[in-house]
Structures are given as C-alpha cells and as structure tokens.
Motif scaffolding. Structure first.
Motif, short mmCIF file in Angstrom:
data_model
loop_
_atom_site.label_atom_id
_atom_site.label_comp_id
_atom_site.label_asym_id
_atom_site.label_seq_id
_atom_site.Cartn_x
_atom_site.Cartn_y
_atom_site.Cartn_z
N GLU A 122 -63.11 35.24 10.80
CA GLU A 122 -61.81 35.14 10.14
C GLU A 122 -61.78 33.93 9.23
OE1 GLU A 122 -58.58 34.42 12.73
OE2 GLU A 122 -57.04 34.64 11.18
N ARG A 123 -61.34 34.16 7.99
CA ARG A 123 -61.16 33.07 7.05
C ARG A 123 -59.70 33.04 6.62
NH1 ARG A 123 -64.07 32.53 1.10
NH2 ARG A 123 -63.04 30.59 0.45
N ARG A 124 -59.08 31.88 6.70
CA ARG A 124 -57.68 31.74 6.33
C ARG A 124 -57.56 31.46 4.84
NH1 ARG A 124 -54.86 34.08 10.13
NH2 ARG A 124 -53.05 33.26 8.99
N LEU A 125 -56.76 32.27 4.15
CA LEU A 125 -56.60 32.18 2.71
C LEU A 125 -55.14 31.87 2.36
CD1 LEU A 125 -58.60 35.40 1.72
CD2 LEU A 125 -59.47 33.05 1.87
N ASP A 126 -54.97 31.15 1.25
CA ASP A 126 -53.62 30.90 0.75
C ASP A 126 -53.03 32.19 0.17
OD1 ASP A 126 -54.04 28.31 1.48
OD2 ASP A 126 -54.10 27.49 -0.57
N LEU A 127 -51.71 32.27 0.20
CA LEU A 127 -51.01 33.46 -0.25
C LEU A 127 -49.82 33.03 -1.10
CD1 LEU A 127 -51.06 36.60 0.32
CD2 LEU A 127 -49.34 36.16 2.08
N LEU A 128 -49.55 33.76 -2.16
CA LEU A 128 -48.35 33.53 -2.96
C LEU A 128 -47.26 34.48 -2.50
CD1 LEU A 128 -49.76 33.22 -6.61
CD2 LEU A 128 -49.21 31.38 -5.00
N VAL A 129 -46.08 33.96 -2.24
CA VAL A 129 -44.94 34.76 -1.83
C VAL A 129 -43.82 34.54 -2.84
CG1 VAL A 129 -43.24 35.21 -0.03
CG2 VAL A 129 -45.59 34.59 0.60
N ASP A 130 -43.26 35.64 -3.38
CA ASP A 130 -42.22 35.47 -4.38
C ASP A 130 -40.83 35.53 -3.74
OD1 ASP A 130 -41.28 38.17 -4.21
OD2 ASP A 130 -42.82 38.82 -5.61
N ASP A 131 -39.80 35.33 -4.59
CA ASP A 131 -38.44 35.25 -4.08
C ASP A 131 -37.84 36.61 -3.74
OD1 ASP A 131 -38.45 35.99 -6.71
OD2 ASP A 131 -37.19 34.36 -7.43
N SER A 132 -38.62 37.69 -3.91
CA SER A 132 -38.19 39.01 -3.43
C SER A 132 -39.00 39.42 -2.21
CB SER A 132 -38.34 40.06 -4.53
OG SER A 132 -39.71 40.29 -4.83
N ASP A 133 -39.73 38.47 -1.62
CA ASP A 133 -40.56 38.66 -0.43
C ASP A 133 -41.80 39.49 -0.71
OD1 ASP A 133 -40.67 37.53 2.07
OD2 ASP A 133 -39.83 39.26 3.12
N GLY A 134 -42.21 39.55 -1.98
CA GLY A 134 -43.47 40.19 -2.32
C GLY A 134 -44.62 39.21 -2.17
N VAL A 135 -45.84 39.73 -2.07
CA VAL A 135 -47.01 38.88 -1.88
C VAL A 135 -48.00 39.09 -3.01
CG1 VAL A 135 -46.76 38.86 0.63
CG2 VAL A 135 -48.20 40.59 -0.44
N VAL A 136 -48.76 38.03 -3.31
CA VAL A 136 -49.83 38.08 -4.28
C VAL A 136 -51.05 37.45 -3.64
CG1 VAL A 136 -50.62 37.38 -6.56
CG2 VAL A 136 -48.20 37.92 -6.20
N LEU A 137 -52.16 38.20 -3.62
CA LEU A 137 -53.36 37.70 -2.95
C LEU A 137 -54.27 36.95 -3.91
CD1 LEU A 137 -52.26 40.05 -1.10
CD2 LEU A 137 -54.62 40.42 -0.42
N GLY A 138 -54.59 37.59 -5.04
CA GLY A 138 -55.59 37.02 -5.94
C GLY A 138 -55.03 36.22 -7.08
#
Length: 312
Positions: A122-138
């Motif tokens: 398992e590798r822990r990665l940073d995640l972007l979360v927007d103000d509508s609770d959406g996620v962005v991985l890359g």
C-alpha cells in the motif's frame, strides 16, 4: 508501506465496460486473483450496483477491474463514505482509457496488475477534494475557452447542425417532410398543389445559416492559492493546471497569453486553490466537468491508499 498476505479476502468488482471492452483480460485477472487469494467476484450492471458492492464489502479488500473512470468512481464513493483512511484499494486496469492508472504506478497488463494486487504494498497518495465533494487523483487542467477538451457537449444534447431522427427513422426539419399526408379539412383529400408550393418556397427563401461554433480564445479567471491572488481577471490565460505536488501541497501552473515574446508560466504551491470567473470547464483525470463559475480544491495528504508493486 503495508504489505499484504495472500490469505487476505478480496472483493473483485468488475466494471461492466471492462467486460465489454476486453473480456479475455477480465478472465485472466479473475484466474490469477482466484488462484492466489480467497475472492468474491461482483458483476455490477450499473453505477448503483457498483456503489452497493463497495458499500457491502465488509472486511474484504476491494479490487476494481476497469478503466480510469472506474478507479475515480471507486475512490469518490469511498471518499463520500468517509472510508478511504481505512481502506487500501487495488486495481487491475482493463478498458479504453488507462493513462491515469499508469501514471499512478499501476501495471497496465492484466497479469502484472493482478500479481501486484496479491504481492504489492500500500502506498499513500495525496488527493484533491473540491468544494462539491468531488475527487481528483492525477490532476486537472483548465484549457482556453472553446477548445475541444473544454467544450464537451452535455449528455443528451443535440449537436449543432445535426438533424433529429424521429421514431420512424425519418430525418428532417419538422413540418418539411414531403411524404406527409397533406389532408386537412377537406375530408382526407390529398392536396399535391400544397407540396408544390412548399417546395417552391424552399427554393426561393434561403435557409437559416448554421450556428457558428465558439471560437477558441483566452480565459479570464482569478486564481488564488491559499487566499493569495496568483492571477486576476485582467490577465488573459492560455491554461491553468493543478496537480498534487506531494507533502500535502498542490502545484499550480498558470500559462498567460503570450504577446510577442513567450510568456513565462506563473507557478505556486499551497494547500488550497480557488479558480473563479466566467463559466469554465476543466478536465480532471479522465472526464470533463462544468461549466462552473467557481471551484476550490484542497489537498488531502496521504488520503488515498493504493496497492502498487513493491518497487513502485
């Protein structure tokens, strides 16, 4: 990194598009996983069943077999259930668009990816979360206004210049079908002279000009990083890109419009970025979102646990 024993139970969720796109790779992945661990295979037929399978996984480690969109969907569901912190997600990439999976370090071959599920860490990665609770991985990109990657038509919209096709399969502007029975208040008696008049009118009156597509042009957006304005509305922009920069930071690059000499990109790092202004669309991971007038993304450090090969 946490490593996993082959005695662990797996929940293998196979996206329906993966089964349609490459059934052989799906079969190979199932065989490798079943030979190395106790597996329960789910074959959801749509997004609701996909979400239900993840929600009912119990103590099993989830394995998504699908493309980039299936991975983003799974991460988004686990985030909204507030279960990402205690969940290590695995993936076997199968389908059309696999660039995100490859960029994150997931092997793109079915056998190699399935072995990474069984033997990886398992590798822990940073995640972007927007103000509508959406996620962005890359990462995400805001292109100039009117460019193809920014101007995807909403689902169900009719393309400009296209002709709607009715239930009978005929195509043409409403009311201009020459095969229509022109019977009216004459008791069903056909009136061929009316069709002749209509044809004459159509030859004499010019048709309405086709609506021109939106010309590509610069964006005018306000970009703020941790509350500080990096660029304001008076500066025309070619593009904006936002990517996780590691260590809980987001990397922002703004490309101003060049006038004569090549413009120097504006760079910044921070924990939160807000983009606002006229309606804009943005490409995040494998999909296009928008139009929106304001969006804020915040970095969640080490929020995503993804199982990758030990050397990744």
């Amino acid at each position: 990194m946490a490593t996993f024993a082959t005695s662990e139970q797996l929940l293998v969720v196979i996206d329906p598009l993966a089964r349609q796109a490459d059934g052989e790779s799906v079969r190979i992945a199932k065989d490798v996983l079943s030979a190395g661990a106790a597996t329960k295979v789910c074959l959801p037929e749509g997004p609701q069943e996909f979400a239900r399978a993840l929600a009912r996984r119990g103590a099993r480690r989830p394995v998504v077999v699908g493309d980039d969109q299936a991975l983003v969907r799974a991460v988004g569901l686990l985030h909204r259930q507030r279960e990402l912190a205690g969940c290590a997600l695995s993936m076997v990439p199968v389908g059309g668009v696999l660039s995100l999976a490859g960029a994150l370090g997931v092997p793109t071959g079915a056998v190699a990816a399935a072995r990474a599920v069984l033997e990886g860490a398992e590798r822990r990665l940073d995640l972007l979360v927007d103000d509508s609770d959406g996620v962005v991985l890359g990462g995400l990109r805001i292109p100039p206004v009117g460019f193809p990657e920014a101007g995807a038509s909403p689902a169900g919209a009719t393309a400009v210049g296209a002709t709607a096709v009715g239930p009978g399969g005929s195509a043409g502007p409403p009311g201009d079908d020459d095969d229509t029975d022109d019977s009216g208040d004459l008791g069903g008696v056909s009136r061929p002279w009316l069709r002749t008049c209509r044809s004459l009118v159509r030859t004499l009156v010019p048709g309405r000009p086709a609506r021109a597509a939106t010309a590509p042009g610069p964006s005018r957006l306000r970009v703020e990083v941790d509350g500080e304005t990096l660029v304001d509305l008076d500066q025309p922009l070619e593009a904006v890109s936002v990517t996780p920069g590691g260590s809980g930071l987001v990397r922002v690059e703004v490309q101003p419009v060049s006038v004569g000499a090549e413009a120097v990109p504006l760079l910044a790092r921070g924990h939160r970025v807000t983009v606002s202004g006229a309606d804009f669309r943005y490409r995040a991971d494998s999909g296009v979102t928008g139009p929106v007038r304001r969006r804020t993304w915040t970095v969640r450090e080490s929020a995503l646990g993804l199982v990758l090969p030990p050397t990744a």
